[in-house]
Design an enzyme around this catalytic site. Structure first.
Site, PDB file in Angstrom:
ATOM      1  N   ASP A 260       0.820  -1.216   0.000  1.00  0.00           N
ATOM      2  CA  ASP A 260       0.000   0.000   0.000  1.00  0.00           C
ATOM      3  C   ASP A 260       0.858   1.272   0.000  1.00  0.00           C
ATOM      4  O   ASP A 260       1.788   1.407   0.799  1.00  0.00           O
ATOM      5  CB  ASP A 260      -0.911  -0.022   1.239  1.00  0.00           C
ATOM      6  CG  ASP A 260      -2.034   0.990   1.150  1.00  0.00           C
ATOM      7  OD1 ASP A 260      -1.730   2.189   0.996  1.00  0.00           O
ATOM      8  OD2 ASP A 260      -3.205   0.585   1.224  1.00  0.00           O
TER       9      ASP A 260
ATOM     10  N   ARG B 127       0.251   4.138   1.003  1.00  0.00           N
ATOM     11  CA  ARG B 127       0.073   5.084   2.109  1.00  0.00           C
ATOM     12  C   ARG B 127       0.953   4.776   3.313  1.00  0.00           C
ATOM     13  O   ARG B 127       0.817   5.404   4.357  1.00  0.00           O
ATOM     14  CB  ARG B 127      -1.407   5.090   2.538  1.00  0.00           C
ATOM     15  CG  ARG B 127      -2.344   5.594   1.450  1.00  0.00           C
ATOM     16  CD  ARG B 127      -3.774   5.257   1.770  1.00  0.00           C
ATOM     17  NE  ARG B 127      -3.983   3.804   1.790  1.00  0.00           N
ATOM     18  CZ  ARG B 127      -5.147   3.228   2.123  1.00  0.00           C
ATOM     19  NH1 ARG B 127      -6.167   3.981   2.472  1.00  0.00           N
ATOM     20  NH2 ARG B 127      -5.263   1.918   2.104  1.00  0.00           N
TER      21      ARG B 127
HETATM   22 CO    CO Z   1      -2.731  -3.332   2.525  1.00  0.00          CO
END
Ligand code: CO
Length: 213
Positions: free
Chosen positions: A47, A49
């Site tokens: 991910d 983020r």
């Molecule tokens: Co994830």
């Protein structure tokens, strides 16, 4: 939030970064070019983020990294197994961190399924198994977000257990190497990392950890 629309922005930033580093420390890259001696192995979700360096304020050279969707420790993943072997045998890393996160798309896909992305669904199928195994306990939470968050935590613990089951780790324990395991969750809502309690006694009961761990 998105600050760079064009890939050339990234290259320009890189030049600025390198120049800034040299300005503050003319030997910065001479130091960086020496063989790496990271203290930590990090296994995390892909991910975007979760930029580990930023959220832990760590510098280049400090963390050896493997990332995949939903931070899986998969026994058929030669990439991950090579990284674990290299981390332990060559780099002598003593701490391994598995980091999951709330609002993980991989965890959600494991519960809800996807329409077309069947390779991803395959990849996260161990999380589907985990979900079905703990379904009653998870549904008692009564709220979908809470349920997915809890499943993300369970996933971290399950992947750590998988890690302990690898021959590489068991061999390291037999040769009395000290390796410590950490299960973390990054809470995207607060920016904070939670250090999850690990079921150490249970793992010792399965002979996955040495008695003096
Ligand atoms: Co994830």
């Amino acid at each position: 939030m998105i600050q760079h629309n064009d890939y050339t922005d990234l290259l320009k930033n890189n030049q600025l970064w390198a120049a800034e580093k040299l300005k503050t420390d003319p030997e910065y890259f001479d130091e960086l070019a020496k063989p790496q001696k990271p203290r930590f192995l990090f296994i995390g979700c892909s991910d975007s983020r979760i930029p580990l360096d930023l959220i832990t304020e760590s510098e280049p050279g400090e963390i050896f990294v493997h990332r995949n969707i939903a931070n899986q420790v998969n026994f058929t993943d030669l990439n991950l197994l090579s990284i674990i072997e290299y981390a332990i045998e060559i780099l002598n890393i003593g701490d391994i961190i598995v980091l999951g996160h709330y609002k993980c798309g991989g965890v959600k896909a494991a519960v809800d399924g996807l329409d077309t992305e069947d390779i991803v669904e395959n990849w996260v199928s161990p999380i589907s198994d985990l979900y079905h195994f703990h379904r009653r306990e998870l549904e008692e939470l009564g709220d979908k977000t809470k349920m997915l968050d809890r499943l993300s935590e369970m996933n971290v613990i399950a992947q750590l257990k998988n890690l302990l089951r690898t021959p590489i780790i068991q061999r390291a324990f037999r040769s009395n190497k000290k390796i410590y395991f950490h299960g973390w969750i990054f809470d995207i809502n607060t920016g904070l990392i939670k250090d999850l309690p690990l079921p150490l006694q249970e793992w010792k009961g399965y002979d996955l950890l040495p008695d003096d761990y």
